[in-house]
Design an enzyme around this catalytic site. Sequence first.
Site, PDB file in Angstrom:
ATOM      1  N   GLU A 102      35.169  24.753  36.253  1.00 28.82           N
ATOM      2  CA  GLU A 102      36.313  24.415  37.103  1.00 28.82           C
ATOM      3  C   GLU A 102      36.190  22.994  37.653  1.00 28.82           C
ATOM      4  O   GLU A 102      37.189  22.356  37.972  1.00 28.82           O
ATOM      5  CB  GLU A 102      36.397  25.425  38.257  1.00 28.82           C
TER       6      GLU A 102
ATOM      7  N   HIS B   7      19.464  38.182  19.651  1.00 29.40           N
ATOM      8  CA  HIS B   7      19.800  39.152  18.613  1.00 29.40           C
ATOM      9  C   HIS B   7      21.309  39.257  18.412  1.00 29.40           C
ATOM     10  O   HIS B   7      21.786  40.170  17.741  1.00 29.40           O
ATOM     11  CB  HIS B   7      19.173  40.505  18.965  1.00 29.40           C
TER      12      HIS B   7
ATOM     13  N   LYS C 149      49.092  31.657  36.990  1.00 22.23           N
ATOM     14  CA  LYS C 149      49.683  32.352  38.151  1.00 22.23           C
ATOM     15  C   LYS C 149      51.199  32.202  38.125  1.00 22.23           C
ATOM     16  O   LYS C 149      51.940  33.154  38.363  1.00 22.23           O
ATOM     17  CB  LYS C 149      49.148  31.763  39.464  1.00 22.23           C
TER      18      LYS C 149
HETATM   19  O1  PA5 Z   1      36.859  27.787  43.246  1.00 21.44           O
HETATM   20  C1  PA5 Z   1      37.991  28.096  43.525  1.00 21.44           C
HETATM   21  O2  PA5 Z   1      38.680  27.434  44.312  1.00 21.44           O
HETATM   22  C2  PA5 Z   1      38.624  29.360  42.972  1.00 21.44           C
HETATM   23  O3  PA5 Z   1      37.821  29.991  42.035  1.00 21.44           O
HETATM   24  C3  PA5 Z   1      38.883  30.342  44.068  1.00 21.44           C
HETATM   25  O4  PA5 Z   1      37.674  30.675  44.698  1.00 21.44           O
HETATM   26  C4  PA5 Z   1      39.555  31.600  43.536  1.00 21.44           C
HETATM   27  O5  PA5 Z   1      40.732  31.265  42.854  1.00 21.44           O
HETATM   28  C5  PA5 Z   1      39.883  32.538  44.666  1.00 21.44           C
HETATM   29  O6  PA5 Z   1      40.686  31.897  45.600  1.00 21.44           O
HETATM   30  P1  PA5 Z   1      40.877  32.424  47.074  1.00 21.44           P
HETATM   31  O7  PA5 Z   1      39.536  32.431  47.736  1.00 21.44           O
HETATM   32  O8  PA5 Z   1      41.823  31.476  47.698  1.00 21.44           O
HETATM   33  O9  PA5 Z   1      41.413  33.824  46.961  1.00 21.44           O
END
Ligand code: PA5
Length: 451
Positions: A293, A314, A428
């Site tokens: 990310e 394996h 989303k």
């Molecule tokens: O690193 C990030 O920002 C995302 O992975 C969020 O943690 C994830 O989308 C969950 O978001 P939230 O904590 O707002 O529910």
Amino acid sequence: MKSINVQIDKIFAPASALTPADIQALKPEIEQAHAWLHNGQGKGSDFLGWVNLPSSITSAQLDEIEAVAGTLRAEADLIIAVGIGGSYLGAKAVLEALGGSFDSLAAPKKGRNPRLLFAGQNISEDYTWELMEAVKEYDIAAIVISKSGTTTEPAIAFRILRDEIERRYGKEGAARRIVAVTDASKGALRRLADTEGYKTFVIPDNVGGRFSVLTPVGLLPLAAAGIDVRSLVCGAAEMERLTAEAPFGENPAMQYAAARTALYRAGRKIEILASYEPKLQNIGEWWKQLYGESEGKEGKGIFPASVTLTADLHSMGQYIQEGERTMFETVIRVAEPSHTFRIEADGENLDGLNFLAGRRISEVNRMAVLGTMLAHVDGGVPNLAIELPRIDARGIGALLYLFEKACGLSGYALGVNPFDQPGVEAYKKNMFALLGKPGYEQEGEALRKRL
Ligand code: PA5
């Protein structure tokens, strides 16, 4: 604490792939990236709260986390942590690393042995149904975690769990059994928690989800599971200090960031995080989110993958040994196991294993690590090694911080903003449009024509 070692040794890289000179050549860029992390002049500087987070956690904050965790442990056999991505993977990874491999065999019991479960990390109807069946016989509590307070997966799971908790214990009982970890003022979860009078913890504005494991996001569920969060934070603070002060040549975060950057620029587009301890499997999942990310944007970035060895030798071993040569491997080695187990001699030796008699399993594992690293290097896969003295709370805390720091450095060296995630919104939007969420009507129509 014996420190975590990053080893970038000549036996670990095919001659052409990575040389000490390649790493040294990146010193100015990595030092610049380091300066940006500390002076806030790089991209995404609103999200640098994690840099000095471990050393700024106070004993009073940990007291409060432990006290609330203690209340939940006293009330519930099963504590369900509801969250996804950065609001889930850190706690899951640390719990698995520091818990017993067979903890799930022991009966959950409030006070003595409450168990931490996870929900809201998928939208599976079967998982949800099976979870609600599994919790029927037990007293339950929930920790709902969402920074934005609007994420669909945990919101659905929490609505179902909240209904169940209210049905069983009433509104007042629910307010004792539900804790929310969310933004200080924004989002549906904050509104709901304030309205219902839930105890809340705040996720700092300047700490993004994937860097939040050492905030209440990770610490509260871990404390509720009985994990020693003080040692976890302490290990992270030691690594914070080391990586802030050590010069390039002795700085594990700078060395790791420089090595992976050099490899990426030399055409190695995939990094496989390999460990030889099954307990570290979910550290790999957490690490994949952290790097994927942070770096995967603007058409750039190393693709993070993970394997647990020797099991995956394996299944994935053939590809790693002889498949397309676009990868490198980062191996987490554990110097000392926590327990001793020797292989006994056998009078008949029908299985032919007497050459191992009297030796510890860890010695066999160590030779498997070295043998595999040498084989993969011979097969053209550069290997980096990160050595953890042992798997304990301090070491894991240090490892988490090391990866965070190196991630910030690598992201800046890549030229991206390592602290945003604009691409996560695309699915989303489509999902909301297809589900007919108000405000998404036009997109919904356009998408349905494509199906
Ligand atoms: O690193 C990030 O920002 C995302 O992975 C969020 O943690 C994830 O989308 C969950 O978001 P939230 O904590 O707002 O529910």
